[in-house]
Design an enzyme around this catalytic site. Structure first.
Site, PDB file in Angstrom:
ATOM      1  N   ASN A   8      95.667  -8.069  75.762  1.00  0.00           N
ATOM      2  CA  ASN A   8      94.891  -8.836  74.779  1.00  0.00           C
ATOM      3  C   ASN A   8      94.250 -10.020  75.502  1.00  0.00           C
ATOM      4  OD1 ASN A   8      93.870 -10.269  72.632  1.00  0.00           O
ATOM      5  ND2 ASN A   8      95.874 -10.938  71.862  1.00  0.00           N
ATOM      6  N   TRP A   9      92.948  -9.912  75.719  1.00  0.00           N
ATOM      7  CA  TRP A   9      92.261 -10.921  76.541  1.00  0.00           C
ATOM      8  C   TRP A   9      91.863 -12.173  75.756  1.00  0.00           C
ATOM      9  CZ3 TRP A   9      88.327  -7.873  80.107  1.00  0.00           C
ATOM     10  CH2 TRP A   9      89.063  -7.161  81.060  1.00  0.00           C
ATOM     11  N   HIS A  93      96.996 -10.609  64.345  1.00  0.00           N
ATOM     12  CA  HIS A  93      97.531 -11.423  65.442  1.00  0.00           C
ATOM     13  C   HIS A  93      97.833 -12.824  64.900  1.00  0.00           C
ATOM     14  CE1 HIS A  93      97.858 -13.687  69.154  1.00  0.00           C
ATOM     15  NE2 HIS A  93      98.064 -12.536  69.766  1.00  0.00           N
ATOM     16  N   GLU A 163     105.666 -10.003  68.005  1.00  0.00           N
ATOM     17  CA  GLU A 163     105.319 -11.127  68.873  1.00  0.00           C
ATOM     18  C   GLU A 163     105.867 -12.433  68.291  1.00  0.00           C
ATOM     19  OE1 GLU A 163     101.697 -10.559  71.450  1.00  0.00           O
ATOM     20  OE2 GLU A 163     100.884 -10.932  69.467  1.00  0.00           O
ATOM     21  N   GLY A 231      99.212 -10.996  77.061  1.00  0.00           N
ATOM     22  CA  GLY A 231      98.078 -11.912  76.940  1.00  0.00           C
ATOM     23  C   GLY A 231      97.625 -12.392  78.300  1.00  0.00           C
TER      24      GLY A 231
HETATM   25  P1  PGA Z   1     100.829 -14.120  76.074  1.00  0.00           P
HETATM   26  O1  PGA Z   1     100.076 -13.651  74.745  1.00  0.00           O
HETATM   27  O2  PGA Z   1     101.197 -12.889  76.852  1.00  0.00           O
HETATM   28  O3  PGA Z   1      99.846 -14.971  76.767  1.00  0.00           O
HETATM   29  O4  PGA Z   1     102.061 -14.854  75.624  1.00  0.00           O
HETATM   30  C1  PGA Z   1     100.483 -12.571  73.985  1.00  0.00           C
HETATM   31  C2  PGA Z   1      99.622 -12.437  72.759  1.00  0.00           C
HETATM   32  O5  PGA Z   1      99.352 -13.430  72.070  1.00  0.00           O
HETATM   33  O6  PGA Z   1      99.157 -11.366  72.424  1.00  0.00           O
END
Ligand code: PGA
Length: 249
Positions: A8-9, A93, A163, A231
């Protein structure tokens, strides 16, 4: 079951050239048992899909609108994404929920993504992890409410991304540990089984929040999840490549 990793960019990188570069370097490696989905910013999605057409890379959108058409400035419909060839869509999200997206909105999104025969990546997660376990009830409500309008017939293709918000964007030491993740993934699986029975069997549960090349193996294998949502480390090809290899081991 094979594993899935979603990169997820968010609102990165700043140019299409950079985006191409990250993908080219990341896909120098391949792991047989792992599917990798890249979710770039919407403006890069179609040019990237065209550029990497022959490489059969999977792409996803970071968001969509469940409405079909009309006066909705700035929005992109699910059918537009499907017609453009996108296969995966992230829904709910926490960064979008923080901007006012409700469980009811998310449920409508998931239903319309499934209706277009695409794969929704439904995100859920608690803000705080309290030792008394109140977060479990929050998770349960979020999950069931976000699925309330979803037809059970198409249920099996859903991916649930657990998450915990307190881990997102942090350093790897702040990620959930694999033991806690194992317990939580069992809890999520149980809610799905209780509510949807056999239909929930094919649902994949993945983890996101401070995933790095150093914790990816433990999170997936000891945490017993079906993959990861990554992320900031998905923007660093060297790290992302290692994550892919660790998950595939
Ligand atoms: P992160 O983000 O790997 O930078 O913690 C994950 C996300 O929010 O999808």
């Amino acid at each position: 079951m094979s594993k899935i990793i979603v990169g997820n960019w968010k609102m990165n990188p700043s140019t299409l050239e950079e985006a191409k570069n990250i993908i080219s370097k990341t896909f120098e490696v391949k792991s047989k048992n792992v599917s990798v989905v890249i979710a770039p910013p919407a403006v890069f999605l179609i040019p990237l899909m065209q550029f990497f057409k022959r490489k059969k890379i999977l792409f996803g959108a970071q968001n969509t609108n469940y409405l079909k058409e009309g006066a909705h400035t700035g929005e992109i419909s699910v059918s537009m994404l499907r017609k453009a060839g996108v296969q995966y869509v992230i829904a709910g999200h926490s960064e979008r929920r923080a901007q006012g997206e409700s469980d009811a909105d998310v449920s409508l999104k998931v239903a319309s993504i499934l209706k277009e025969k695409m794969i929704p990546i439904l995100c859920i997660g608690e803000k705080e992890h309290d030792s008394a376990g109140a977060y479990l009830e929050i998770l349960q409500n979020q999950l069931l409410n976000s699925l309330s309008g979803v037809p059970t017939s198409s249920f099996k293709s859903i991916i649930i991304a657990y998450e915990p918000i307190w881990a997102i964007g942090k350093e790897e030491k702040d990620a959930m540990n694999s033991r806690m993740l194992h317990e939580t993934s069992i809890f999520i699986r149980k809610i799905l089984n209780d509510k949807f029975g056999k239909l929930a069997k094919g649902v994949k549960i993945i983890y996101g929040g401070a995933v790095s090349e150093d914790n990816a193996y433990d999170l997936v294998h000891d945490g017993e999840v079906d993959g990861l949502l990554v992320g900031h480390h998905s923007l660093k090809p060297t790290d992302f490549k290692k994550i892919i290899m660790e998950v595939g081991k």
